[in-house]
Design a protein around this motif. Sequence first.
Motif, mmCIF file in Angstrom:
data_model
loop_
_atom_site.group_PDB
_atom_site.id
_atom_site.type_symbol
_atom_site.label_atom_id
_atom_site.label_comp_id
_atom_site.label_asym_id
_atom_site.label_seq_id
_atom_site.Cartn_x
_atom_site.Cartn_y
_atom_site.Cartn_z
ATOM 1 N N ASP A 1 0.793 -1.232 0.000
ATOM 2 C CA ASP A 1 0.000 0.000 0.000
ATOM 3 C C ASP A 1 0.825 1.283 0.000
ATOM 4 O OD1 ASP A 1 -2.307 -1.479 -0.068
ATOM 5 O OD2 ASP A 1 -2.788 -1.215 2.061
ATOM 6 N N ASP A 2 2.012 1.242 0.575
ATOM 7 C CA ASP A 2 2.841 2.443 0.669
ATOM 8 C C ASP A 2 4.069 2.286 -0.223
ATOM 9 O OD1 ASP A 2 4.420 4.613 1.308
ATOM 10 O OD2 ASP A 2 4.211 4.374 3.488
ATOM 11 N N PRO A 3 4.016 2.813 -1.451
ATOM 12 C CA PRO A 3 5.135 2.648 -2.380
ATOM 13 C C PRO A 3 6.413 3.368 -1.941
ATOM 14 C CG PRO A 3 3.456 4.078 -3.329
ATOM 15 C CD PRO A 3 2.912 3.570 -2.024
ATOM 16 N N SER A 4 6.324 4.241 -0.930
ATOM 17 C CA SER A 4 7.520 4.935 -0.468
ATOM 18 C C SER A 4 8.388 4.044 0.434
ATOM 19 C CB SER A 4 7.140 6.216 0.285
ATOM 20 O OG SER A 4 6.545 5.908 1.529
ATOM 21 N N LEU A 5 7.844 2.927 0.913
ATOM 22 C CA LEU A 5 8.603 2.037 1.785
ATOM 23 C C LEU A 5 9.554 1.172 0.972
ATOM 24 C CD1 LEU A 5 5.826 0.756 4.225
ATOM 25 C CD2 LEU A 5 7.632 2.420 4.711
ATOM 26 N N SER A 6 10.712 0.909 1.545
ATOM 27 C CA SER A 6 11.638 -0.026 0.913
ATOM 28 C C SER A 6 11.067 -1.438 1.061
ATOM 29 C CB SER A 6 13.017 0.048 1.565
ATOM 30 O OG SER A 6 12.963 -0.504 2.868
ATOM 31 N N ASP A 7 11.553 -2.353 0.259
ATOM 32 C CA ASP A 7 11.090 -3.732 0.342
ATOM 33 C C ASP A 7 11.272 -4.284 1.752
ATOM 34 O OD1 ASP A 7 10.256 -6.332 -1.004
ATOM 35 O OD2 ASP A 7 12.191 -6.886 -0.125
ATOM 36 N N ARG A 8 12.363 -3.967 2.362
ATOM 37 C CA ARG A 8 12.687 -4.462 3.705
ATOM 38 C C ARG A 8 11.716 -3.946 4.766
ATOM 39 N NH1 ARG A 8 18.447 -5.636 5.291
ATOM 40 N NH2 ARG A 8 18.292 -6.198 7.454
ATOM 41 N N ASP A 9 11.080 -2.807 4.516
ATOM 42 C CA ASP A 9 10.230 -2.151 5.508
ATOM 43 C C ASP A 9 8.730 -2.372 5.312
ATOM 44 O OD1 ASP A 9 12.416 -1.104 6.877
ATOM 45 O OD2 ASP A 9 12.519 0.633 5.558
ATOM 46 N N ARG A 10 8.363 -3.211 4.356
ATOM 47 C CA ARG A 10 6.933 -3.430 4.121
ATOM 48 C C ARG A 10 6.288 -4.178 5.283
ATOM 49 N NH1 ARG A 10 5.746 -6.749 0.129
ATOM 50 N NH2 ARG A 10 7.856 -7.359 -0.413
ATOM 51 N N PRO A 11 5.125 -3.709 5.756
ATOM 52 C CA PRO A 11 4.415 -4.380 6.847
ATOM 53 C C PRO A 11 3.546 -5.530 6.302
ATOM 54 C CG PRO A 11 3.192 -2.448 6.192
ATOM 55 C CD PRO A 11 4.452 -2.478 5.338
ATOM 56 N N LEU A 12 2.839 -6.178 7.185
ATOM 57 C CA LEU A 12 1.897 -7.207 6.754
ATOM 58 C C LEU A 12 0.587 -6.577 6.315
ATOM 59 C CD1 LEU A 12 2.264 -10.106 9.367
ATOM 60 C CD2 LEU A 12 3.406 -9.816 7.159
ATOM 61 N N ALA A 13 -0.039 -7.220 5.360
ATOM 62 C CA ALA A 13 -1.392 -6.868 4.959
ATOM 63 C C ALA A 13 -2.364 -7.484 5.973
ATOM 64 C CB ALA A 13 -1.667 -7.421 3.556
ATOM 65 N N PRO A 14 -3.593 -7.008 6.035
ATOM 66 C CA PRO A 14 -4.568 -7.622 6.952
ATOM 67 C C PRO A 14 -4.672 -9.139 6.777
ATOM 68 C CG PRO A 14 -5.427 -5.554 6.138
ATOM 69 C CD PRO A 14 -4.158 -5.827 5.366
ATOM 70 N N ARG A 15 -4.643 -9.611 5.541
ATOM 71 C CA ARG A 15 -4.674 -11.054 5.284
ATOM 72 C C ARG A 15 -3.465 -11.750 5.918
ATOM 73 N NH1 ARG A 15 -4.016 -12.997 -0.741
ATOM 74 N NH2 ARG A 15 -2.211 -14.212 -0.134
ATOM 75 N N GLY A 16 -2.307 -11.104 5.880
ATOM 76 C CA GLY A 16 -1.104 -11.663 6.476
ATOM 77 C C GLY A 16 -1.193 -11.749 7.990
#
Length: 164
Positions: free
Chosen positions: A15-30
Amino acid sequence: MPVLFLLRHAKSSWDDPSLSDRDRPLAPRGIRAADLMGEHLRASGVEPTVVLCSPAVRARVTLAGLGVDWDAQFEPELYGASEGGLLARLRRLGTEVESALVIGHNPALEELTLMLGGEGAALGKVQKKFPTCALATLAFDGDWSSLRPHAARLTSFVRPKDLV
């Protein structure tokens, strides 16, 4: 007989394209999947001797979402590791380690499962597809330092959708 648990991190958010790959959080499904997998691990009595976790946010939050009280080693080398890199790390585990849980990323976890389990893994539920928050359990004879391709048996492969 050592046991290896390989857990792919749960579904992450883009959802947040400004985040680096390493910093992506979980989605609600996750988040839901990590909770289900935690229930499964507790019900199955899984208590790994060692937990090795990627430092990526989605891997760390997956671990937290399992709802278990395990000490984990957050190892930078697990982020972006190849199956060979993961295998090399596992070979450094001591003989006192009866079981290890690795929380990491694809394609390395999928490739490591297929490498270690050989045809038995390829013909099992993995079938070259390792979904998010899936757990592969492999057992093998010997010690960690002798772990090599085709030396393990895939004893279980559980996907979050199997737990619903």
